[in-house]
Motif scaffolding. Sequence first.
Motif, short mmCIF file in Angstrom:
data_model
loop_
_atom_site.label_atom_id
_atom_site.label_comp_id
_atom_site.label_asym_id
_atom_site.label_seq_id
_atom_site.Cartn_x
_atom_site.Cartn_y
_atom_site.Cartn_z
N VAL A 42 0.83 -1.21 0.00
CA VAL A 42 0.00 0.00 0.00
C VAL A 42 0.87 1.26 0.00
O VAL A 42 0.51 2.27 -0.63
CB VAL A 42 -0.99 0.00 1.19
N SER A 46 1.02 4.21 -2.91
CA SER A 46 0.80 5.64 -2.68
C SER A 46 1.75 6.50 -3.49
O SER A 46 1.48 7.68 -3.73
CB SER A 46 0.93 5.97 -1.19
N THR A 202 -3.22 6.66 2.93
CA THR A 202 -3.36 5.23 3.21
C THR A 202 -3.84 4.98 4.64
O THR A 202 -3.85 5.88 5.48
CB THR A 202 -2.01 4.49 3.03
N ASP A 351 -5.93 2.70 -0.63
CA ASP A 351 -5.63 1.30 -0.22
C ASP A 351 -6.26 0.27 -1.15
O ASP A 351 -5.64 -0.76 -1.43
CB ASP A 351 -6.12 1.08 1.21
#
Length: 357
Positions: A42, A46, A202, A351
Amino acid sequence: MEIFWFIIIAIVLVVFFILDGYDFGVGIIHLFFAKTEKDKEVIAKSAGLFWDSNEVWLVTAGGMLFMAFPTFYASVFSGFYLPLIIVLWLIIFRAIGLEFRSQFNFQMWKDIWDKAFGVSSLLLALFFGIALGNIVRGVNLGDVQNGISTHEAHYFFLPLWDSSFSPLSETPGVIDWFTIIIGLITVVTLAIHGANWIILKTNSTINVQLKSLINKLNIVLLILTIFSLAVWQIVNPNALDNFTEKPYLIVFPVIYFSGLIGLFFIKRYNKDIYPFLCSTLLILGGITSSLAAIFPVILPSTNSINGPLTIYNTAATEYGLTVAMNWGIVGFILLFVYMIIQKRLMGGKIDKMDYGH
């Protein structure tokens, strides 16, 4: 027109370091603090969803330098040839690290590209900071040796370092103790910025840990900032004269220290956007303060034989700058439309967005 284009290019560079700066910071955080596969995926996402659009601003800045200040462009692209090649390879490895990590579901494969992403992000932040250190320190324009200029006044070529490793040397290298300090400030600043981006975009399990980390890094940044201002006076005793002669320029250091102070209250903010705005102010204030300190110079000379490069002695003709402004307006409209659409499509937490599979 020279001042107009100087301001425009400065804005483009600031936007680049704000946008791609959080990508560099994400890579640094990913390298040292992401432990579980879920967090690694994740956090990489990003940056991966945004890096390519963010680097458009770097390409734009390079094109504008070539168009508005061609002598400066030619001088720095030849003089800084070695670090520019290193930066180019780091940009390549950072990109393929992000794009390749999820192509095969083998742990060793992911580990290799995670390291490529993290290490290249760390070194990119360091080298961009070192580049800023070279800009404010100056270079040996004309390659003066024994009091004689051996080349044209705008020419220089720097080794990666010289034997003295000193910014006070007659022939300094790209890397010395002063530029390393500026590089470390950049690494810390972008690590803070990247951590704020991860928190903003996130739901990683290390978000709470990152807030404590930002507090600690902010203390380090404050110490490094004060130390760098002191040693800058050793390297260039007139470094801060512009701020006393033109008091309105103080607004830029104020922006920097506003962001720095604001980050000490990160645990009190009830919205994740506020810390990110504080680190944005850090980058905005840091770059603009550096440029304001040497304005109208854009590359100081470390010798007394050849003068510095300024926005006036490196600019294109008035006709060229005027024509470029017309095309620049069209280009900026397209660039802003592209950025706005991309940011709207990627709004909110990322996410559950798909990337790299």
